[in-house]
Write an enzyme that holds these catalytic residues in place. Structure first.
Site, PDB file in Angstrom:
ATOM      1  N   LYS A 136      24.008 -18.811 -10.802  1.00 38.59           N
ATOM      2  CA  LYS A 136      23.752 -19.468  -9.509  1.00 38.59           C
ATOM      3  C   LYS A 136      24.124 -20.953  -9.579  1.00 38.59           C
ATOM      4  O   LYS A 136      24.760 -21.488  -8.680  1.00 38.59           O
ATOM      5  CB  LYS A 136      22.263 -19.322  -9.158  1.00 38.59           C
ATOM      6  CG  LYS A 136      21.769 -20.241  -8.066  1.00 38.59           C
ATOM      7  CD  LYS A 136      20.296 -20.060  -7.786  1.00 38.59           C
ATOM      8  CE  LYS A 136      19.368 -20.864  -8.650  1.00 38.59           C
ATOM      9  NZ  LYS A 136      19.262 -22.295  -8.343  1.00 38.59           N
ATOM     10  N   ASN A 137      23.717 -21.588 -10.672  1.00 38.36           N
ATOM     11  CA  ASN A 137      23.880 -23.041 -10.743  1.00 38.36           C
ATOM     12  C   ASN A 137      25.325 -23.476 -11.014  1.00 38.36           C
ATOM     13  O   ASN A 137      25.644 -24.653 -10.876  1.00 38.36           O
ATOM     14  CB  ASN A 137      22.938 -23.630 -11.800  1.00 38.36           C
ATOM     15  CG  ASN A 137      21.490 -23.588 -11.335  1.00 38.36           C
ATOM     16  OD1 ASN A 137      21.211 -23.222 -10.191  1.00 38.36           O
ATOM     17  ND2 ASN A 137      20.575 -23.941 -12.211  1.00 38.36           N
ATOM     18  N   ARG A 178      18.513 -27.408  -2.415  1.00 42.35           N
ATOM     19  CA  ARG A 178      18.744 -28.644  -3.162  1.00 42.35           C
ATOM     20  C   ARG A 178      20.251 -28.878  -3.362  1.00 42.35           C
ATOM     21  O   ARG A 178      20.749 -29.999  -3.321  1.00 42.35           O
ATOM     22  CB  ARG A 178      18.033 -28.517  -4.518  1.00 42.35           C
ATOM     23  CG  ARG A 178      18.400 -29.554  -5.550  1.00 42.35           C
ATOM     24  CD  ARG A 178      17.601 -30.813  -5.393  1.00 42.35           C
ATOM     25  NE  ARG A 178      17.979 -31.822  -6.365  1.00 42.35           N
ATOM     26  CZ  ARG A 178      17.625 -33.079  -6.286  1.00 42.35           C
ATOM     27  NH1 ARG A 178      16.875 -33.490  -5.303  1.00 42.35           N
ATOM     28  NH2 ARG A 178      18.006 -33.945  -7.197  1.00 42.35           N
ATOM     29  N   CYS A 212      13.463 -26.022  -4.474  1.00 44.79           N
ATOM     30  CA  CYS A 212      12.194 -25.618  -5.088  1.00 44.79           C
ATOM     31  C   CYS A 212      11.240 -26.799  -5.223  1.00 44.79           C
ATOM     32  O   CYS A 212      11.648 -27.923  -5.487  1.00 44.79           O
ATOM     33  CB  CYS A 212      12.450 -25.029  -6.476  1.00 44.79           C
ATOM     34  SG  CYS A 212      12.736 -23.275  -6.454  1.00 44.79           S
ATOM     35  N   ARG A 238      12.136 -34.721  -7.037  1.00 48.38           N
ATOM     36  CA  ARG A 238      13.563 -34.411  -6.948  1.00 48.38           C
ATOM     37  C   ARG A 238      14.331 -35.412  -6.071  1.00 48.38           C
ATOM     38  O   ARG A 238      14.908 -35.046  -5.039  1.00 48.38           O
ATOM     39  CB  ARG A 238      13.783 -32.968  -6.485  1.00 48.38           C
ATOM     40  CG  ARG A 238      13.038 -31.983  -7.350  1.00 48.38           C
ATOM     41  CD  ARG A 238      13.473 -30.578  -7.139  1.00 48.38           C
ATOM     42  NE  ARG A 238      14.637 -30.230  -7.926  1.00 48.38           N
ATOM     43  CZ  ARG A 238      15.215 -29.043  -7.899  1.00 48.38           C
ATOM     44  NH1 ARG A 238      14.761 -28.110  -7.114  1.00 48.38           N
ATOM     45  NH2 ARG A 238      16.251 -28.788  -8.663  1.00 48.38           N
ATOM     46  N   ASP A 244      18.507 -40.431  -5.637  1.00 46.67           N
ATOM     47  CA  ASP A 244      18.938 -41.825  -5.771  1.00 46.67           C
ATOM     48  C   ASP A 244      20.162 -41.982  -6.676  1.00 46.67           C
ATOM     49  O   ASP A 244      21.032 -42.816  -6.431  1.00 46.67           O
ATOM     50  CB  ASP A 244      17.770 -42.689  -6.287  1.00 46.67           C
ATOM     51  CG  ASP A 244      17.204 -42.159  -7.599  1.00 46.67           C
ATOM     52  OD1 ASP A 244      17.050 -40.924  -7.726  1.00 46.67           O
ATOM     53  OD2 ASP A 244      16.938 -42.969  -8.507  1.00 46.67           O
ATOM     54  N   LEU A 245      20.252 -41.173  -7.728  1.00 38.88           N
ATOM     55  CA  LEU A 245      21.381 -41.320  -8.662  1.00 38.88           C
ATOM     56  C   LEU A 245      22.691 -40.877  -8.009  1.00 38.88           C
ATOM     57  O   LEU A 245      23.728 -41.507  -8.206  1.00 38.88           O
ATOM     58  CB  LEU A 245      21.134 -40.521  -9.952  1.00 38.88           C
ATOM     59  CG  LEU A 245      19.880 -40.934 -10.734  1.00 38.88           C
ATOM     60  CD1 LEU A 245      19.684 -40.027 -11.949  1.00 38.88           C
ATOM     61  CD2 LEU A 245      19.961 -42.395 -11.181  1.00 38.88           C
ATOM     62  N   ASP A 269      14.248 -24.614 -17.045  1.00 42.75           N
ATOM     63  CA  ASP A 269      14.230 -23.394 -16.234  1.00 42.75           C
ATOM     64  C   ASP A 269      13.695 -22.178 -17.002  1.00 42.75           C
ATOM     65  O   ASP A 269      13.559 -21.101 -16.419  1.00 42.75           O
ATOM     66  CB  ASP A 269      15.645 -23.092 -15.695  1.00 42.75           C
ATOM     67  CG  ASP A 269      16.032 -24.024 -14.555  1.00 42.75           C
ATOM     68  OD1 ASP A 269      15.165 -24.767 -14.073  1.00 42.75           O
ATOM     69  OD2 ASP A 269      17.212 -24.008 -14.156  1.00 42.75           O
ATOM     70  N   ILE A 323      11.391 -32.781 -17.975  1.00 41.08           N
ATOM     71  CA  ILE A 323      12.440 -32.975 -16.958  1.00 41.08           C
ATOM     72  C   ILE A 323      11.823 -33.173 -15.565  1.00 41.08           C
ATOM     73  O   ILE A 323      12.166 -34.108 -14.863  1.00 41.08           O
ATOM     74  CB  ILE A 323      13.412 -31.771 -16.908  1.00 41.08           C
ATOM     75  CG1 ILE A 323      13.886 -31.372 -18.313  1.00 41.08           C
ATOM     76  CG2 ILE A 323      14.588 -32.060 -15.956  1.00 41.08           C
ATOM     77  CD1 ILE A 323      14.903 -32.260 -18.952  1.00 41.08           C
ATOM     78  N   ARG A 328      16.135 -16.192  -3.817  1.00 37.93           N
ATOM     79  CA  ARG A 328      17.039 -17.341  -3.814  1.00 37.93           C
ATOM     80  C   ARG A 328      17.826 -17.433  -5.108  1.00 37.93           C
ATOM     81  O   ARG A 328      18.913 -17.989  -5.131  1.00 37.93           O
ATOM     82  CB  ARG A 328      16.229 -18.631  -3.676  1.00 37.93           C
ATOM     83  CG  ARG A 328      15.486 -18.716  -2.388  1.00 37.93           C
ATOM     84  CD  ARG A 328      14.691 -19.961  -2.364  1.00 37.93           C
ATOM     85  NE  ARG A 328      15.637 -21.078  -2.402  1.00 37.93           N
ATOM     86  CZ  ARG A 328      15.423 -22.230  -1.806  1.00 37.93           C
ATOM     87  NH1 ARG A 328      14.318 -22.405  -1.137  1.00 37.93           N
ATOM     88  NH2 ARG A 328      16.289 -23.182  -1.865  1.00 37.93           N
TER      89      ARG A 328
END
Ligand code: UD1
Length: 416
Positions: free
Chosen positions: A22-23, A91, A115, A120, A123-124, A305, A327, A397
């Site tokens: 997915k990612n 996201r 999620c 989360r 800004d970066l 994860d 994280i 999802r």
């Protein structure tokens, strides 16, 4: 909202085919905006988040078909303003910003959803796009951005390792003027897959997979084919399913080298593990796992994860173990639910201490995020009685056919 009824006391055994990541698929879908030539992508998982990403592309004007293979024809994209109700759902929608800016010189999007695992921030993403030449204003929920001409290649030292911001930077740098160096970059296998996809389209990216990525801007990208890497988190989740249920599971169409830290920890817990080029077998028959001490880290460290799934392993293991989350600041919502099932867990800031118990028992539990959903379903598979897992929307999802795959391994999960 749909609930799952999970009958417990099961050993999970057999073969499972791992879906595409997915990612990796999500950013690649948004990066299709960077070209006006057709692309085809294999091994894309059929998930709600993927379907939302595709609906966003369709709203922008792309032609999309998704059956076995995903075809995207981005040539007709003519809209730089992405729809609010879809952007808010995931996201990953932040990854549309750099491609829209590259293509149109302007973009209008909204703060992304996703999620509930912490603040989360984005800004970066904003900071580094600005460093490469974008002008970005944020008013309430709306992000308006513009750039004169092309992005300008720069040396960027990332102050914090961020998968998402590394992807945003790569997107911006691919068609930029000159060389962008991303220092302290995320090293996840998904980043390597993205670089491979873009290089196949004619990009010039080297160093992906290390902490320094070099992107030499090119003037245009062509179309091509790509095959998404296997989902390492889905693989890890099924391996934990075998480890907690005294089972034996063989994951096929996966890549063992992407799970090094996960396999080390499973081995430490007492599992017998064997691997081939694209499979992993975990055998825990008749063995109760030993508890572990784990600290999540950016790749190649232990993945955040997999944190919830290993907390479950610790809960049913011999001895006491601890898990520290470094994280995300708010990723222990599932703990309250496991406690309802009889787990003995104490939260101390960013660490949970798990204390030995004899067994879990059924309860009605509520999912708080994607990995928590999978964890609670697995907990139901080994608890006594019938566990009701509520608010499972998160699950669809991110895990393709999860309950079907578990049922094929001997679980008894019914949707009501
Ligand atoms: C991605 C993955 C997610 C995984 C995470 C870490 C996707 C769709 N999601 O999320 O499954 O758990 O990597 O491996 O690929 N941060 C900031 N500012 C920013 C961006 C991030 O402070 O602008 C912080 C985050 O709050 C977090 C840390 O940086 O504390 C790492 O986040 P990041 O690696 O960016 O995670 P995501 O890309 O959101």
């Amino acid at each position: 909202m749909t609930k799952l009824y999970v009958t417990g006391n099961k050993n999970l055994n057999g073969h499972v085919i791992i879906s595409g990541s997915k990612n990796a698929a999500l950013p690649i879908i948004f990066m299709s905006i960077l070209t006006d030539k057709a692309i085809s992508i294999k091994n894309v998982p059929d998930l709600k988040d993927i379907n939302i990403a595709l609906r966003i592309l369709i709203c922008l004007g792309a032609r999309v078909t998704f059956e076995k293979v995903l075809y995207i024809d981005p040539s007709l994209i003519n809209n730089f303003s992405a729809p609010y109700h879809l952007i808010k759902e995931i996201r990953a929608s932040i990854w549309i910003l750099a491609p829209l800016l590259t293509r149109f010189g302007k973009a209008k999007i909204f703060f992304p959803g996703g999620c509930n695992i912490g603040a989360r921030p984005i800004d970066l993403h904003i900071k580094y796009l600005t460093q490469l030449g974008a002008k970005i204003t944020i008013k309430n929920d709306c992000i308006t951005a513009s750039i004169k001409g092309r992005f300008k290649g720069q040396y960027v030292l990332m102050e914090k390792i961020s998968v998402g911001a590394t992807i945003t930077l790569i997107s911006a740098a691919v068609l930029a003027e000159g060389l962008t160096i991303i220092d302290n970059a995320a090293q996840e296998p998904e980043i390597v897959d993205i670089a491979k996809f873009l290089n196949n389209l004619g990009a010039n990216i080297t160093g992906a997979g290390s902490n320094k990525i070099y992107v030499l801007g090119v003037s245009q990208l062509k179309g091509n084919e790509h095959k998404i890497i296997p989902d390492r988190i889905e693989t890890g989740t099924f391996l934990v399913a075998a480890a907690i249920s005294k089972g034996c599971i063989i994951c096929h169409k996966t890549q063992p080298q992407h799970l090094e830290k996960v396999l080390i920890k499973l081995n430490e817990s007492g599992a017998k593990i064997s691997t081939g080029k694209n499979w992993i077998k975990l055998d825990m028959r008749e063995t109760r796992p030993q508890s572990l001490n784990i600290c999540t880290k950016p790749y190649p460290g232990f993945p955040t994860d997999m944190q919830a799934q290993f907390a479950l392993l610790n809960v049913v293991a011999k001895g006491n173990g601890s898990i520290t989350e470094t994280i995300f600041e708010s990723r222990f919502h599932y703990v309250t639910e496991l406690i309802k099932m009889g787990a003995r867990i104490k939260i101390q800031n960013s660490t949970i201490q798990c204390y030995e118990i004899q067994s879990l028992s059924c309860a009605q539990v509520f999912c708080s995020d994607l990995r928590a959903s999978a964890t609670l379903i697995l907990a139901g598979c080994i608890a006594s009685g019938i566990t009701i897992v509520d608010k499972i929307d998160y699950l669809i999802r991110g895990y393709e056919s999860f309950t079907k795959k578990l049922n094929q391994l001997g679980a008894d999960i019914k949707m009501m």
